[in-house]
Design an enzyme around this catalytic site. Structure first.
Site, PDB file in Angstrom:
ATOM      1  N   HIS A 143      39.597  35.316  35.244  1.00  8.27           N
ATOM      2  CA  HIS A 143      40.996  34.525  35.133  1.00  8.27           C
ATOM      3  C   HIS A 143      42.352  35.517  35.221  1.00  8.27           C
ATOM      4  O   HIS A 143      43.106  35.425  35.963  1.00  8.27           O
ATOM      5  CB  HIS A 143      41.057  33.518  34.203  1.00  8.27           C
ATOM      6  CG  HIS A 143      41.981  32.641  34.306  1.00  8.27           C
ATOM      7  ND1 HIS A 143      42.312  31.505  34.476  1.00  8.27           N
ATOM      8  CD2 HIS A 143      43.154  33.041  33.378  1.00  8.27           C
ATOM      9  CE1 HIS A 143      43.900  31.115  34.241  1.00  8.27           C
ATOM     10  NE2 HIS A 143      44.312  32.141  33.463  1.00  8.27           N
ATOM     11  N   GLU A 144      42.197  36.412  34.173  1.00  7.64           N
ATOM     12  CA  GLU A 144      43.226  37.356  33.871  1.00  7.64           C
ATOM     13  C   GLU A 144      43.485  38.244  34.880  1.00  7.64           C
ATOM     14  O   GLU A 144      44.573  38.630  35.136  1.00  7.64           O
ATOM     15  CB  GLU A 144      43.249  38.004  32.406  1.00  7.64           C
ATOM     16  CG  GLU A 144      43.169  36.834  31.381  1.00  7.64           C
ATOM     17  CD  GLU A 144      44.220  35.936  31.281  1.00  7.64           C
ATOM     18  OE1 GLU A 144      45.220  36.587  31.694  1.00  7.64           O
ATOM     19  OE2 GLU A 144      44.239  34.906  30.940  1.00  7.64           O
ATOM     20  N   HIS A 147      45.365  37.102  37.878  1.00  6.74           N
ATOM     21  CA  HIS A 147      46.856  36.956  37.592  1.00  6.74           C
ATOM     22  C   HIS A 147      47.375  38.402  37.857  1.00  6.74           C
ATOM     23  O   HIS A 147      48.309  38.235  38.688  1.00  6.74           O
ATOM     24  CB  HIS A 147      47.064  36.790  35.822  1.00  6.74           C
ATOM     25  CG  HIS A 147      47.201  35.429  35.570  1.00  6.74           C
ATOM     26  ND1 HIS A 147      47.814  34.464  36.327  1.00  6.74           N
ATOM     27  CD2 HIS A 147      46.510  34.701  34.456  1.00  6.74           C
ATOM     28  CE1 HIS A 147      47.635  33.198  35.785  1.00  6.74           C
ATOM     29  NE2 HIS A 147      47.006  33.487  34.594  1.00  6.74           N
ATOM     30  N   GLU A 194      48.063  28.989  37.336  1.00  9.10           N
ATOM     31  CA  GLU A 194      46.854  29.032  36.419  1.00  9.10           C
ATOM     32  C   GLU A 194      45.652  28.517  37.141  1.00  9.10           C
ATOM     33  O   GLU A 194      44.612  28.982  36.923  1.00  9.10           O
ATOM     34  CB  GLU A 194      47.135  28.055  35.088  1.00  9.10           C
ATOM     35  CG  GLU A 194      48.334  28.728  34.188  1.00  9.10           C
ATOM     36  CD  GLU A 194      47.516  29.919  33.530  1.00  9.10           C
ATOM     37  OE1 GLU A 194      46.411  29.951  33.058  1.00  9.10           O
ATOM     38  OE2 GLU A 194      48.171  30.999  33.341  1.00  9.10           O
TER      39      GLU A 194
END
Length: 366
Positions: A143-144, A147, A194
């Site tokens: 997930h990060e 980003h 997100e």
């Protein structure tokens, strides 16, 4: 499928199981339409990133890096080696050559973030490391990394800076209002970002159950044996459809200042993405490549974002959205009735046509 072992940047990494690797994948493969539209538009603005990176002199980024070096633990082969293996494996799966720095910071609150203007930094708290199992942590790392891959870190850092700045400019005439309008727009974008990164986390971990468990733990803590994934997702459906117009307005107020969608809603959105078939297509090798990013159309992405919002309104079970659909149908009906009245009264359709389809200038008209 990815090999049982591989090397990246000179470090051997052995995943716990085989996962599909996505060679040359573009971040457009997983980005939410509203997120992607905003990113493409921002990237097309000449000098936009340069301007914001120039703000790095005003932002405490250097001190932030020094703070993490001095007050946190940098992930490496020697420190938090299992997180380092996950990070390198995530970069391998998404076919990224550069591995961003990652730190573990002492904080009992479970959290993770990707920040920075020049180069993104991934930070996870000890509370998160202690709360999640290996597959759940893999989802968060992915997930990060999503980003970082999408370039969210630049705009998130800007958002955090503006939120801190808003109080300082409150005394300026119109200053607070202008800053708050920009913050509200960025918050709406970041909530969609997100959702994009949740999809990236799923592509890295390739375990939807672990992704949902992560959100369950973020909402209810470590008592996983007391929770049920299907019931948790049903909560999100009840949140979306329950109540009346008052609840719809309250939901708008609840989410207005949030940087993240709520955990149950994120689980529902991710399962919907899987059910849409897009996830399976990507696993099968059907995805946009980054060598086509330069040709990405801001107009096409803006249309995709508009279509996404229209589809969400169409399919939403929220009471307010139902009223909006009802109003749209009534407005359409009023238009049809007015058109019919004009036709009956003056023998002319709203577009100026005569009965029978001709116009005054039509030589074939009787």
């Amino acid at each position: 499928m990815s090999d049982d072992s591989h090397e990246q940047n000179g470090h051997e990494n052995v995943p716990s199981r085989q996962r599909r690797r996505f060679e040359g994948i573009s971040s457009r493969a997983y980005e939410h339409p509203a997120d992607r539209s905003a990113l493409v538009a921002l990237r097309k603005l000449s000098g936009f990133d340069t301007v914001f990176k120039a703000l790095s002199g005003l932002l405490p980024e250097r001190s932030l890096r020094l703070l993490f070096l001095s007050d946190s633990v940098r992930v490496s082969d020697a420190q938090f080696a299992h997180l380092n293996a996950m990070l390198r494996d995530a970069c391998y799966i998404l076919d990224l050559e550069k591995v961003p720095p990652m730190y573990v910071t002492q904080d009992p609150q479970p959290n993770a973030m990707c920040i920075g203007l020049d180069e993104p930094i991934i930070v996870v708290t000890t509370g998160l490391v202690e709360l999640l199992d290996e597959e759940e942590l893999r989802f968060v790392v992915g997930h990060e990394l999503g980003h970082a891959f999408s370039g969210h870190a630049v705009y998130r850092t800007m958002l955090l800076w503006l939120m801190n700045l808003s109080g300082a400019v409150a005394w300026l005439p119109g200053g607070q209002l202008g800053i708050q309008a920009l913050i509200t727009a960025l918050l709406e974008w970041f909530r969609k970002a997100e959702l994009s990164s949740d999809r990236a986390g799923l592509l890295v971990g390739q375990d939807i159950e672990a992704a949902v468990r992560t959100q369950m733990k973020m909402a209810g803590g470590a008592h996983l044996h007391e929770m049920n994934a299907l019931a948790f997702i049903d909560q999100a459906r009840e949140y979306e459809s329950g109540g009346d117009i008052r609840d719809s307005i309250l939901k708008l107020l609840l989410t207005r200042d949030q940087t993240h969608p709520f955990p149950s809603v994120r689980s529902l959105e991710l399962t919907r993405w899987v059910e849409s078939g897009t996830y399976s297509q990507i696993l099968g090798g059907e995805y946009p490549r980054r060598d086509g990013d330069a040709a990405a159309s801001a107009t096409d992405d803006a249309k995709a974002a508009a279509d996404s919002y229209a589809e969400s309104v169409k399919n939403s079970t929220d009471p307010l959205m139902a009223k909006i659909r009802e109003f749209a149908r009534d407005a359409s009906g009023i238009g049809d009735r007015l058109g019919g009245a004009m036709y009956r009264r003056w023998g002319q359709r709203p577009n100026g046509e005569e009965p029978g389809g001709g116009t005054e200038d039509d030589p074939d008209r009787d």
